[in-house]
Design an enzyme around this catalytic site. Sequence first.
Site, PDB file in Angstrom:
ATOM      1  N   CYS A 108      -9.423   9.614   2.148  1.00 13.58           N
ATOM      2  CA  CYS A 108      -9.063   9.087   0.875  1.00 13.58           C
ATOM      3  C   CYS A 108      -7.399   9.096   1.066  1.00 13.58           C
ATOM      4  O   CYS A 108      -6.945   8.004   0.186  1.00 13.58           O
ATOM      5  CB  CYS A 108      -9.341  10.061  -0.163  1.00 13.58           C
ATOM      6  SG  CYS A 108      -8.796  11.836  -0.200  1.00 13.58           S
ATOM      7  N   ASP A 130      -9.267  17.539  -5.761  1.00 12.60           N
ATOM      8  CA  ASP A 130      -8.825  18.960  -5.628  1.00 12.60           C
ATOM      9  C   ASP A 130      -7.177  19.261  -5.688  1.00 12.60           C
ATOM     10  O   ASP A 130      -6.710  20.346  -5.637  1.00 12.60           O
ATOM     11  CB  ASP A 130      -9.307  19.419  -4.327  1.00 12.60           C
ATOM     12  CG  ASP A 130      -8.800  18.783  -2.984  1.00 12.60           C
ATOM     13  OD1 ASP A 130      -8.133  17.604  -3.094  1.00 12.60           O
ATOM     14  OD2 ASP A 130      -9.213  19.433  -1.837  1.00 12.60           O
ATOM     15  N   CYS A 180      -1.301   3.126   5.583  1.00  5.82           N
ATOM     16  CA  CYS A 180      -0.875   3.985   4.809  1.00  5.82           C
ATOM     17  C   CYS A 180      -1.303   4.003   3.213  1.00  5.82           C
ATOM     18  O   CYS A 180      -1.911   4.633   2.613  1.00  5.82           O
ATOM     19  CB  CYS A 180       0.455   4.235   4.597  1.00  5.82           C
ATOM     20  SG  CYS A 180       1.321   5.475   3.667  1.00  5.82           S
ATOM     21  N   CYS A 184      -1.236   9.810  -0.390  1.00  6.54           N
ATOM     22  CA  CYS A 184      -1.902  10.598  -1.578  1.00  6.54           C
ATOM     23  C   CYS A 184      -1.119  10.541  -2.659  1.00  6.54           C
ATOM     24  O   CYS A 184       0.272  10.699  -2.870  1.00  6.54           O
ATOM     25  CB  CYS A 184      -2.085  12.072  -0.879  1.00  6.54           C
ATOM     26  SG  CYS A 184      -2.729  12.920  -2.417  1.00  6.54           S
TER      27      CYS A 184
END
Length: 257
Positions: A108, A130, A180, A184
């Site tokens: 992810c 998370d 990229c 995140c």
Amino acid sequence: MLRAARLLRENAVEFNILATINAANVDAPGEVYRFLRDESGAQFMQFVPIVERLGADGATARSVTAQGWGRFLCGVFDEWVGRDVGRVYVQHHDAALAAWMGAPAGVCVFEETCGAAVALEHNGDVYACDHFVEPAYLRGNILRQPLVELVNGEPQRRFGNAKRDALPNYCRSCSWLFACHGECPKNRFATTPDGEPGGSYLCAGYRAYFEHTAAPMKFMAGSLRRARPPADVMAWLDAARWQPGRPWPADAPAHQH
């Protein structure tokens, strides 16, 4: 950990090691990689950078720096590409090669959007991710609503699409966006070099990694397109007497480009 790894190997159970990288070990990529490969016998590895926010746009002393994270990934790659391609699988390298092939990254962090990897707590509460187990990201509880509805609900879709839609212009114009995708969202608390908010704290490290690995990645992608194994890259490097820390050979076969 070593006892558990030995037990798994003795019973022919494949296992993956997830290692956290922080200020204490970020400057030892070769030692970390060789320990996991040789002492634990790991064939599958994941490395997770520890980034603890401090203030609006900083990180704690325990965290990796962007530059340190980039050097770590490059150091691990150099240890791996010369002798372990096809024998040891490192998640970052697999994801980067997938990007060079035009395929989904499979993780992810490097996908264009996110939101499918929710966090499920012991009491049934479901959070967006998370990394976002916070009240604002509570999606519901599986005791009261099916999980599929929570994952596919509008709040979670907005969360996942924001990974793409909220990219700053600096990312949109980056040569490495295809690999990229801004990484995140939890690390997007820095200011980009041109002064725009929402940049990745680890941006400089990932840029260094994708630039450093470009030539071997092109070679491996070319091999795959010719129905050849990526491990052919090791013969190319061996023929050039390449050693970690040296520039890549300049004589990659033309079909690899």
